[in-house]
Motif scaffolding. Sequence first.
Motif, mmCIF file in Angstrom:
data_model
loop_
_atom_site.group_PDB
_atom_site.id
_atom_site.type_symbol
_atom_site.label_atom_id
_atom_site.label_comp_id
_atom_site.label_asym_id
_atom_site.label_seq_id
_atom_site.Cartn_x
_atom_site.Cartn_y
_atom_site.Cartn_z
ATOM 1 N N TYR A 1 4.775 17.557 -61.026
ATOM 2 C CA TYR A 1 3.813 17.966 -60.015
ATOM 3 C C TYR A 1 3.495 19.448 -60.182
ATOM 4 O O TYR A 1 4.387 20.271 -60.321
ATOM 5 N N ILE A 2 2.212 19.769 -60.157
ATOM 6 C CA ILE A 2 1.742 21.130 -60.273
ATOM 7 C C ILE A 2 1.374 21.599 -58.865
ATOM 8 O O ILE A 2 0.644 20.908 -58.150
ATOM 9 N N THR A 3 1.874 22.762 -58.480
ATOM 10 C CA THR A 3 1.608 23.279 -57.146
ATOM 11 C C THR A 3 0.918 24.633 -57.222
ATOM 12 O O THR A 3 1.046 25.355 -58.214
ATOM 13 N N ASP A 4 0.207 24.964 -56.152
ATOM 14 C CA ASP A 4 -0.422 26.285 -56.088
ATOM 15 C C ASP A 4 0.565 27.276 -55.476
ATOM 16 O O ASP A 4 1.717 26.938 -55.196
ATOM 17 N N ASP A 5 0.120 28.490 -55.260
ATOM 18 C CA ASP A 5 0.998 29.548 -54.752
ATOM 19 C C ASP A 5 1.559 29.254 -53.365
ATOM 20 O O ASP A 5 2.631 29.735 -53.011
ATOM 21 N N SER A 6 0.858 28.425 -52.589
ATOM 22 C CA SER A 6 1.340 28.098 -51.249
ATOM 23 C C SER A 6 2.270 26.882 -51.245
ATOM 24 O O SER A 6 2.774 26.483 -50.213
ATOM 25 N N GLY A 7 2.456 26.266 -52.415
ATOM 26 C CA GLY A 7 3.353 25.122 -52.520
ATOM 27 C C GLY A 7 2.668 23.771 -52.392
ATOM 28 O O GLY A 7 3.320 22.738 -52.461
ATOM 29 N N ALA A 8 1.347 23.783 -52.213
ATOM 30 C CA ALA A 8 0.610 22.518 -52.102
ATOM 31 C C ALA A 8 0.427 21.903 -53.484
ATOM 32 O O ALA A 8 0.098 22.605 -54.449
ATOM 33 N N THR A 9 0.667 20.600 -53.591
ATOM 34 C CA THR A 9 0.489 19.906 -54.859
ATOM 35 C C THR A 9 -0.993 19.835 -55.196
ATOM 36 O O THR A 9 -1.805 19.412 -54.380
ATOM 37 N N THR A 10 -1.334 20.260 -56.400
ATOM 38 C CA THR A 10 -2.743 20.290 -56.818
ATOM 39 C C THR A 10 -3.030 19.364 -57.992
ATOM 40 O O THR A 10 -4.182 19.042 -58.249
ATOM 41 N N ALA A 11 -1.987 18.921 -58.699
ATOM 42 C CA ALA A 11 -2.200 18.067 -59.862
ATOM 43 C C ALA A 11 -0.895 17.378 -60.226
ATOM 44 O O ALA A 11 0.177 17.745 -59.759
ATOM 45 N N VAL A 12 -1.022 16.370 -61.081
ATOM 46 C CA VAL A 12 0.146 15.667 -61.602
ATOM 47 C C VAL A 12 0.007 15.620 -63.109
ATOM 48 O O VAL A 12 -1.054 15.313 -63.639
ATOM 49 N N LYS A 13 1.086 15.896 -63.801
ATOM 50 C CA LYS A 13 1.086 15.898 -65.261
ATOM 51 C C LYS A 13 1.975 14.747 -65.733
ATOM 52 O O LYS A 13 3.091 14.566 -65.233
ATOM 53 N N ILE A 14 1.453 13.932 -66.682
ATOM 54 C CA ILE A 14 2.244 12.847 -67.267
ATOM 55 C C ILE A 14 2.134 12.949 -68.787
ATOM 56 O O ILE A 14 1.225 13.593 -69.320
ATOM 57 N N GLN A 15 3.025 12.275 -69.471
ATOM 58 C CA GLN A 15 3.000 12.255 -70.922
ATOM 59 C C GLN A 15 1.727 11.550 -71.398
ATOM 60 O O GLN A 15 1.271 10.585 -70.778
ATOM 61 N N LEU A 16 1.169 12.019 -72.500
ATOM 62 C CA LEU A 16 -0.073 11.454 -73.028
ATOM 63 C C LEU A 16 0.090 9.964 -73.319
ATOM 64 O O LEU A 16 -0.799 9.163 -72.999
ATOM 65 N N GLU A 17 1.194 9.567 -73.889
ATOM 66 C CA GLU A 17 1.425 8.149 -74.212
ATOM 67 C C GLU A 17 1.363 7.284 -72.944
ATOM 68 O O GLU A 17 0.747 6.223 -72.931
ATOM 69 N N ASP A 18 1.974 7.770 -71.856
ATOM 70 C CA ASP A 18 1.930 7.036 -70.588
ATOM 71 C C ASP A 18 0.508 6.976 -70.053
ATOM 72 O O ASP A 18 0.069 5.938 -69.542
ATOM 73 N N TRP A 19 -0.237 8.073 -70.137
ATOM 74 C CA TRP A 19 -1.615 8.094 -69.666
ATOM 75 C C TRP A 19 -2.469 7.092 -70.440
ATOM 76 O O TRP A 19 -3.253 6.349 -69.842
ATOM 77 N N LEU A 20 -2.304 7.042 -71.754
ATOM 78 C CA LEU A 20 -3.105 6.122 -72.560
ATOM 79 C C LEU A 20 -2.810 4.674 -72.191
ATOM 80 O O LEU A 20 -3.717 3.841 -72.126
ATOM 81 N N LYS A 21 -1.534 4.353 -71.928
ATOM 82 C CA LYS A 21 -1.180 3.000 -71.499
ATOM 83 C C LYS A 21 -1.788 2.688 -70.133
ATOM 84 O O LYS A 21 -2.328 1.605 -69.918
ATOM 85 N N LEU A 22 -1.701 3.642 -69.197
ATOM 86 C CA LEU A 22 -2.283 3.434 -67.875
ATOM 87 C C LEU A 22 -3.790 3.234 -67.954
ATOM 88 O O LEU A 22 -4.346 2.355 -67.296
ATOM 89 N N LYS A 23 -4.435 4.044 -68.781
ATOM 90 C CA LYS A 23 -5.888 3.945 -68.932
ATOM 91 C C LYS A 23 -6.270 2.568 -69.483
ATOM 92 O O LYS A 23 -7.201 1.934 -68.993
ATOM 93 N N GLU A 24 -5.537 2.103 -70.483
ATOM 94 C CA GLU A 24 -5.799 0.781 -71.067
ATOM 95 C C GLU A 24 -5.610 -0.316 -70.017
ATOM 96 O O GLU A 24 -6.430 -1.227 -69.900
ATOM 97 N N ASP A 25 -4.537 -0.211 -69.235
ATOM 98 C CA ASP A 25 -4.274 -1.200 -68.189
ATOM 99 C C ASP A 25 -5.383 -1.186 -67.136
ATOM 100 O O ASP A 25 -5.819 -2.248 -66.674
ATOM 101 N N LEU A 26 -5.841 -0.008 -66.753
ATOM 102 C CA LEU A 26 -6.912 0.087 -65.767
ATOM 103 C C LEU A 26 -8.206 -0.523 -66.286
ATOM 104 O O LEU A 26 -8.924 -1.200 -65.539
ATOM 105 N N LEU A 27 -8.502 -0.311 -67.550
ATOM 106 C CA LEU A 27 -9.710 -0.907 -68.133
ATOM 107 C C LEU A 27 -9.618 -2.428 -68.144
ATOM 108 O O LEU A 27 -10.595 -3.124 -67.860
#
Length: 77
Positions: A12-38
């Motif tokens: 989890y990526i947070t800003d200076d105030s501690g609010a979550t602004t993004a999520v980072k995952i491994q590229l291999e996991d993202w590609l599998k998720l993208k394929e599953d979503l399609l």
Amino acid sequence: MVSSLENIELEYITDDSGATTAVKIQLEDWLKLKEDLLKLEKMSTVNTPLRKAYAEVAQMIKGEVPKEEARSFIEAL
């Protein structure tokens, strides 16, 4: 296909105030998720007309809409 979302490491990526602004995952996991979503998207576009057809048949059985001949019904699909 992704075996389980619980097995995917998230950072989890947070800003200076501690609010979550993004999520980072491994590229291999993202590609599998993208394929599953399609795949799910394609299944959804196929299933939507079939669901409508089943609903129409149920309405015909209940007498809520006029019955159609099977030939014209199938041609409409």
